[in-house]
Write an enzyme that holds these catalytic residues in place. Structure first.
Site, short mmCIF file in Angstrom:
data_model
loop_
_atom_site.label_atom_id
_atom_site.label_comp_id
_atom_site.label_asym_id
_atom_site.label_seq_id
_atom_site.Cartn_x
_atom_site.Cartn_y
_atom_site.Cartn_z
N SER A 1 1.12 6.71 2.51
CA SER A 1 1.92 7.81 3.31
C SER A 1 3.22 8.06 2.32
O SER A 1 3.83 7.63 1.63
CB SER A 1 2.49 7.02 4.54
OG SER A 1 1.60 6.40 5.29
N GLN B 1 0.83 -1.16 -0.13
CA GLN B 1 0.05 0.13 -0.01
C GLN B 1 0.80 1.32 0.03
O GLN B 1 1.71 1.48 1.02
CB GLN B 1 -0.85 -0.25 1.20
CG GLN B 1 -1.70 1.06 1.63
CD GLN B 1 -2.47 1.02 2.64
OE1 GLN B 1 -1.89 0.83 3.66
NE2 GLN B 1 -3.88 1.42 2.80
N GLY B 2 0.84 2.07 -1.02
CA GLY B 2 1.67 3.19 -1.28
C GLY B 2 0.99 4.69 -0.99
O GLY B 2 0.42 5.20 -2.02
N ASN C 1 -4.80 6.47 16.24
CA ASN C 1 -6.07 6.57 17.00
C ASN C 1 -6.54 7.88 17.36
O ASN C 1 -7.62 8.28 17.59
CB ASN C 1 -5.80 5.54 18.15
CG ASN C 1 -5.76 4.12 17.95
OD1 ASN C 1 -5.90 4.03 16.70
ND2 ASN C 1 -5.80 3.38 18.96
N GLU C 2 -5.48 8.88 17.24
CA GLU C 2 -5.73 10.36 17.43
C GLU C 2 -6.91 10.71 16.47
O GLU C 2 -7.76 11.36 16.59
CB GLU C 2 -4.69 11.29 17.58
CG GLU C 2 -3.93 11.03 18.93
CD GLU C 2 -2.74 9.87 18.83
OE1 GLU C 2 -2.69 9.34 17.71
OE2 GLU C 2 -2.17 9.64 19.81
N GLU D 1 -10.33 -1.77 5.92
CA GLU D 1 -9.33 -1.69 6.48
C GLU D 1 -9.75 -1.59 8.11
O GLU D 1 -9.23 -2.47 8.76
CB GLU D 1 -8.17 -0.96 6.06
CG GLU D 1 -6.96 -0.90 6.90
CD GLU D 1 -5.77 -0.11 6.52
OE1 GLU D 1 -6.06 0.98 5.52
OE2 GLU D 1 -4.49 -0.17 6.85
C1 LIG Z 1 3.80 -1.01 11.17
C2 LIG Z 1 3.22 0.26 10.07
C3 LIG Z 1 2.85 0.10 8.93
C4 LIG Z 1 2.49 0.72 7.88
N1 LIG Z 1 2.18 0.56 6.72
C5 LIG Z 1 1.87 1.45 5.87
C6 LIG Z 1 1.76 0.87 4.53
O1 LIG Z 1 1.86 -0.35 4.31
N2 LIG Z 1 1.77 1.80 3.70
C7 LIG Z 1 1.17 3.45 4.08
O2 LIG Z 1 1.07 4.04 2.99
N3 LIG Z 1 1.31 3.87 5.15
C8 LIG Z 1 1.83 2.68 6.16
N4 LIG Z 1 1.99 3.23 7.39
C9 LIG Z 1 2.23 4.55 7.61
C10 LIG Z 1 0.97 5.14 8.49
O3 LIG Z 1 -0.29 4.93 7.98
C11 LIG Z 1 1.32 6.47 9.08
O4 LIG Z 1 2.25 6.39 9.86
C12 LIG Z 1 0.11 7.03 9.92
O5 LIG Z 1 -0.79 7.18 9.22
C13 LIG Z 1 0.59 8.36 10.67
O6 LIG Z 1 1.36 9.31 9.67
P1 LIG Z 1 2.55 9.74 10.11
O7 LIG Z 1 3.64 8.62 10.47
O8 LIG Z 1 3.05 10.81 9.07
O9 LIG Z 1 2.63 10.57 11.58
P2 LIG Z 1 2.06 12.09 11.43
O10 LIG Z 1 0.74 12.27 10.66
O11 LIG Z 1 2.98 13.10 11.26
O12 LIG Z 1 1.23 12.45 13.04
C14 LIG Z 1 2.38 12.43 14.22
C15 LIG Z 1 1.46 12.41 15.29
O13 LIG Z 1 0.53 13.78 15.50
C16 LIG Z 1 -0.54 13.12 15.67
N5 LIG Z 1 -1.60 13.83 14.60
C17 LIG Z 1 -1.62 14.43 13.44
N6 LIG Z 1 -2.47 15.07 13.18
C18 LIG Z 1 -3.49 15.05 14.03
C19 LIG Z 1 -4.82 15.63 14.21
N7 LIG Z 1 -5.46 16.52 13.15
N8 LIG Z 1 -5.39 15.69 15.54
C20 LIG Z 1 -4.88 14.88 16.47
N9 LIG Z 1 -3.57 14.47 16.39
C21 LIG Z 1 -2.95 14.48 15.40
C22 LIG Z 1 -0.77 11.76 15.30
O14 LIG Z 1 -1.95 11.06 15.53
C23 LIG Z 1 0.51 11.28 15.56
O15 LIG Z 1 0.70 10.96 16.93
C24 LIG Z 1 2.62 2.21 8.52
C25 LIG Z 1 2.86 2.46 9.58
C26 LIG Z 1 3.16 1.64 10.63
C27 LIG Z 1 3.56 2.04 12.14
#
Ligand SMILES: Cc1cc2nc3c(=O)[nH]c(=O)nc-3n(C[C@H](O)[C@H](O)[C@H](O)COP(=O)(O)OP(=O)(O)OC[C@H]3O[C@@H](n4cnc5c(N)ncnc54)[C@H](O)[C@@H]3O)c2cc1C
Length: 383
Positions: A128, A125-126, A366-367, A245
C-alpha cells in the site's frame, strides 16, 4: 472428499497438542505489535522453529516436516486451541514464502527461508501507498536501474506496513517501467529495511500498539538477487501472494473455532443475565466457524489434488472477516459495560473486537472482494 482423519493425521494432532500444551507461554505474551511484545514473540518463534513446529508444511531442509496441507490445518487448529501467541512471522511464512516456493530461485529459497522460519529475519508487506490501496496498480514508488552496481535504486513511500516498525525486511512492488500501463512495468523486490536510504516511521494504532509503520525509501540500493520473479512481471508475482492470503493461509479456521469456543464459555458464564437473542448469536458464531472449517477442508482437498485457488478466495475473505466482527460484537454484548475494563481475563475481547474491525479492510477491502465475486465468480457485467 474423505471427512475422516487418517491414523497418521490423528498421531500428528496428538504430537502437536502435547508439545503445545507443554510449551505455550503462560501467562500470555504482550501484544506482538508492541516493541517489547515483538521481541518476546521472536523468542517464541525460535522455540517453535527449534522443535520443528514453525513451518510444518515446508520441506525438512528449511525447518519443516513436509506435512500435508491437511496436517497444516490440524496444526493450526491445535495452535489456536492452545491459545498460543500470534505469529509475528506471519507475513513472511504465510504470504511471501508461498510465492518464494513458486517463483523464487533456489538461491533465494536457500538464503531466505530458514532465517524467515526461525524469526532471525522478520518480514513485512510493502504494497500500500498513500494513494494506492484498493487501486494497488496505481503505486508510484519507483525502481531505477543501477547498471554499475548490478541492481536497482528504489524511491517512494509505503504505508500501513504491519509490524514494519520492527521488521528487518520488506517485500513490495515498485514501478520499474515508467512508460508501461498500470499493471505492467511493476517489479517485485525484497528490500533490506536496514539499508541506507530507508526511514521507518511508526504509526500508532487506535488500540495503542505501535508496530504499524510508514516506510520511506530514498535511492535505496537493492541487488538483482533480490528481485523476485521477472523484471516488470511484479503484478503476476504479487497476485500469487494474494490468493494464499485471502483464501487460506492468513486466517485459518482454527482461529475462529477457538474464538467461538471461548465465546460459548463466556455465554455459559453470563447466561443468566444475557439477553435471549444473544444465545442465537453465539450459536451462529459457532456454526459459522464450523462452516468455514468444512469449506477450508474442501479448498485443501482441491489444492492437494493439484488445483489452484481462484477468485472464490474473495468469498472466503468476506466470510471470515465478517464472522470475526459478529463474533466479537456478541462477546461485547454479553459483557455489557464490563467490556470496557482494560485489565482482567475479559479485556482481550475488546482488543479483539477493535482488531476485527480492520478485517474487512486489510488483505483487500470487502467492497473490492465483492466486486471480484460479482465479476469473476458470478460473471456479472462490470457496469
Ligand atoms: C490492520 C491493517 C493492516 C494492514 N497491513 C498492511 C500491510 O502490512 N501492508 C500493506 O501494504 N498494506 C496493509 N494494509 C493496508 C490495506 O491493504 C489497505 O488499507 C486496503 O487495501 C485499502 O486501501 P486504502 O486504505 O488506501 O483505502 P482506499 O483504497 O482509499 O478505499 C477507501 C474506501 O473506498 C472503497 N473503494 C475503493 N475502491 C473501490 C471500488 N472500486 N469499488 C468499491 N469500493 C471501493 C474501499 O472499499 C474503502 O471502503 C493494512 C490495513 C489494515 C487496516
Amino acid at each position: 472428499m474423505d471427512l475422516t482423519f487418517t491414523d497418521t493425521e490423528q498421531a500428528f494432532r496428538a504430537d502437536a497438542r502435547s508439545w503445545l500444551d507443554a510449551n505455550v507461554p503462560r501467562p500470555a505474551l504482550p501484544s506482538g505489535d508492541t516493541r517489547q511484545g515483538f521481541a518476546l514473540h521472536k523468542e517464541w518463534e525460535r522455540a517453535l522453529f527449534d522443535a520443528r513446529w514453525a513451518v510444518v508444511s515446508w520441506p525438512e531442509e528449511y525447518g519443516g516436516r513436509d506435512a500435508s496441507l491437511m496436517e497444516w490445518l490440524i496444526f493450526e487448529e491445535e495452535y489456536y486451541r492452545a491459545s498460543a501467541p500470534q505469529r509475528v512471522t506471519q507475513n513472511g511464512i504465510f504470504l511471501l514464502a508461498p510465492t518464494l516456493f513458486e517463483l523464487g530461485t533456489k538461491e533465494q529459497q536457500d538464503r531466505i527461508l530458514p532465517k524467515m522460519a526461525s524469526a532471525e529475519e522478520t518480514w513485512c508487506q510493502g504494497w500500500s501507498e498513500p494513494n494506492a490501496g484498493s487501486d494497488l496498480a496505481g503505486i508510484k514508488s519507483r525502481a531505477v536501474r543501477d547498471e554499475a552496481g548490478g541492481g536497482w535504486r528504489l524511491s517512494g513511500q509505503k504505508t500501513w506496513t504491519t509490524r514494519g516498525a520492527f521488521c528487518d525486511r520488506m517485500f513490495g512492488l515498485f514501478r520499474s517501467d515508467l512508460e508501461a500501463e498500470r499493471h505492467h512495468g511493476l517489479t517485485y523486490f525484497l528490500v533490506d529495511l536496514h539499508a541506507d536510504g530507508v526511514t521507518v516511521r511508526p504509526v500508532e494504532r487506535l488500540d495503542g500498539d505501535e508496530g504499524f509503520a510508514e516506510v520511506f525509501l530514498e535511492d535505496v540500493f537493492v541487488p538483482d538477487d533480490d528481485v523476485l520473479g521477472a523484471v516488470n512481471e511484479g503484478w503476476r508475482v504479487a497476485m500469487a501472494t494474494t490468493g494464499s492470503e485471502r483464501g487460506l493461509t492468513l486466517r485459518s479456521p482454527g482461529r475462529f473455532m477457538a474464538a467461538a469456543a471461548r465465546l460459548a464459555e463466556l455465554y455459559r458464564a453470563h447466561a443468566d443475565d444475557a439477553d435471549p437473542t444473544v444465545r442465537d448469536a453465539v450459536v451462529r458464531a459457532w456454526i459459522d466457524a464450523d462452516a468455514y472449517r468444512w469449506q477450508t477442508f474442501w479448498t485443501v482437498t482441491r489444492l492437494m489434488d493439484g488445483e489452484r485457488t481462484g477468485p472464490e478466495a474473495s468469498l472466503v475473505k468476506i466470510f471470515w472477516s465478517e464472522l470475526d466482527v459478529r463474533l466479537h460484537e456478541t462477546a461485547l454484548r454479553l459483557l455489557g459495560e464490563r467490556a470496557e475494563l482494560v485489565d482482567g481475563d475479559d479485556a482481550a475481547w475488546m482488543k479483539g473486537w477493535e482488531f476485527s474491525l480492520s478485517g474487512p479492510i486489510y488483505a483487500g477491502t470487502n467492497e473490492i472482494q465483492r466486486n471480484v465475486v460479482a465479476e469473476r465468480v458470478l460473471g456479472l457485467p462490470r457496469r
